[in-house]
Scaffold this motif. Structure first.
Motif, mmCIF file in Angstrom:
data_model
loop_
_atom_site.group_PDB
_atom_site.id
_atom_site.type_symbol
_atom_site.label_atom_id
_atom_site.label_comp_id
_atom_site.label_asym_id
_atom_site.label_seq_id
_atom_site.Cartn_x
_atom_site.Cartn_y
_atom_site.Cartn_z
ATOM 1 N N PRO A 124 4.165 -1.102 -4.182
ATOM 2 C CA PRO A 124 3.603 -0.124 -5.514
ATOM 3 C C PRO A 124 4.793 0.445 -6.643
ATOM 4 C CG PRO A 124 2.457 -0.334 -3.584
ATOM 5 C CD PRO A 124 3.493 -1.558 -3.255
ATOM 6 N N LEU A 125 5.503 1.267 -5.969
ATOM 7 C CA LEU A 125 6.524 1.806 -5.950
ATOM 8 C C LEU A 125 7.261 1.177 -7.367
ATOM 9 C CD1 LEU A 125 8.563 3.359 -3.357
ATOM 10 C CD2 LEU A 125 7.374 4.733 -5.100
ATOM 11 N N THR A 132 4.798 3.816 4.607
ATOM 12 C CA THR A 132 6.545 3.645 3.941
ATOM 13 C C THR A 132 6.771 1.913 4.012
ATOM 14 O OG1 THR A 132 6.748 5.694 5.526
ATOM 15 C CG2 THR A 132 8.229 5.028 3.927
ATOM 16 N N THR A 175 0.570 -1.000 -0.006
ATOM 17 C CA THR A 175 0.313 -0.264 0.109
ATOM 18 C C THR A 175 0.608 1.505 -0.082
ATOM 19 O OG1 THR A 175 -1.918 1.504 1.410
ATOM 20 C CG2 THR A 175 -0.025 -0.067 2.585
ATOM 21 N N ASP A 176 0.180 2.628 -0.538
ATOM 22 C CA ASP A 176 1.301 3.662 -0.965
ATOM 23 C C ASP A 176 0.601 3.832 0.946
ATOM 24 O OD1 ASP A 176 -1.605 3.606 -1.171
ATOM 25 O OD2 ASP A 176 -1.349 5.871 -3.086
ATOM 26 N N PRO A 198 -3.541 -0.084 -6.551
ATOM 27 C CA PRO A 198 -2.466 -0.724 -6.017
ATOM 28 C C PRO A 198 -2.900 -2.189 -5.019
ATOM 29 C CG PRO A 198 -2.851 1.267 -4.004
ATOM 30 C CD PRO A 198 -3.455 1.461 -5.542
ATOM 31 N N LEU A 244 1.068 3.043 -7.554
ATOM 32 C CA LEU A 244 0.966 3.787 -6.807
ATOM 33 C C LEU A 244 -0.472 3.946 -7.002
ATOM 34 C CD1 LEU A 244 4.045 5.734 -6.459
ATOM 35 C CD2 LEU A 244 3.750 4.339 -4.215
ATOM 36 N N CYS A 286 5.044 0.347 0.734
ATOM 37 C CA CYS A 286 5.305 0.870 -0.235
ATOM 38 C C CYS A 286 5.704 0.301 -1.823
ATOM 39 C CB CYS A 286 4.982 2.800 -0.030
ATOM 40 S SG CYS A 286 6.495 3.289 -0.051
ATOM 41 N N HIS A 345 5.162 1.059 -9.770
ATOM 42 C CA HIS A 345 4.841 2.656 -10.585
ATOM 43 C C HIS A 345 6.084 2.271 -11.662
ATOM 44 C CE1 HIS A 345 4.401 6.075 -11.414
ATOM 45 N NE2 HIS A 345 5.692 6.255 -11.389
#
Length: 198
Positions: A58-59, A52, A48-49, A81, A78, A55, A62
């Motif tokens: 998701p990063l 921290t 999840t974004d 997610p 991002l 993430c 992305h």
């Protein structure tokens, strides 16, 4: 690069970490993936974004979503997610949409203090949410896990207080490594026209 018990571990702070990651991922794909057995490759980036530490998926998604290869698909970015609340729904969608998908599952995890900054790869599925005591379906034919912080106590708080710098470095290395491996897998060694820079 460290090997043991069917797993490959790469410390991102070591010299040539990207090369070690690529070599390890290629070795794993060589023994788990064939064109005859699977129709599409799914890069399933979990997390999840809103946290921290969580993430990383998701990063990575992305960054991977900017790369287009035939029969390679990214889930978990991002913008969209894939996390605890929609993982099962996403897996159902993948099963409906693709006949024989080969799933590479990517997620953050917590571990021993000395392992923070290491990426662990291996055959078989990962168990999303295990570090924060969530029971979710096992996912992946192959898994990639980034150890972002220390486990053992107050896991949610630890994830919330993980340094973004470390997560970004891991996402860069994982996405660059996967980009290169997917290029080799889909374009073949003879085609150098769209070779990624690593």
């Amino acid at each position: 690069m460290e090997k043991g018990r069917g797993k490959i571990t790469v410390d991102i702070s070591r010299p040539y970490a990207l090369s070690a990651f690529i070599k390890g991922l290629e070795e794993l794909i060589e023994v788990t993936y064939t064109d005859e057995e699977y129709s599409d490759i799914i890069l399933l980036c979990i997390g999840t974004d809103r946290s921290t530490g969580d993430c990383l998926g998701p990063l990575t998604g992305h960054k991977l979503n900017l790369i287009k290869y035939e029969n390679v698909w990214v889930y978990g970015t991002l913008e969209k997610p894939v996390h605890a609340k929609n993982l099962e729904e996403t897996m159902n969608e993948i099963e409906r949409k693709y006949k024989k998908p080969f799933i590479i599952a990517i997620d953050a995890c917590l571990g021993k203090h000395e392992r923070i900054g290491c990426i662990s790869m291996g055959e078989g599925p990962l168990s999303p949410g295990a570090g924060v005591n969530k029971t979710l379906p096992l996912v992946g034919n192959l898994h990639i896990m980034g150890i972002v912080n220390m486990s053992g106590f107050m896991e949610y708080l630890i994830l919330q207080n993980t340094r973004l710098n470390l997560v970004m470095k891991m996402a860069d290395l994982i996405s660059n490594g996967i980009h290169y491996v997917m290029w080799r897998l889909t374009a073949g060694e003879g085609n150098r026209t769209n070779q990624p820079t690593i």
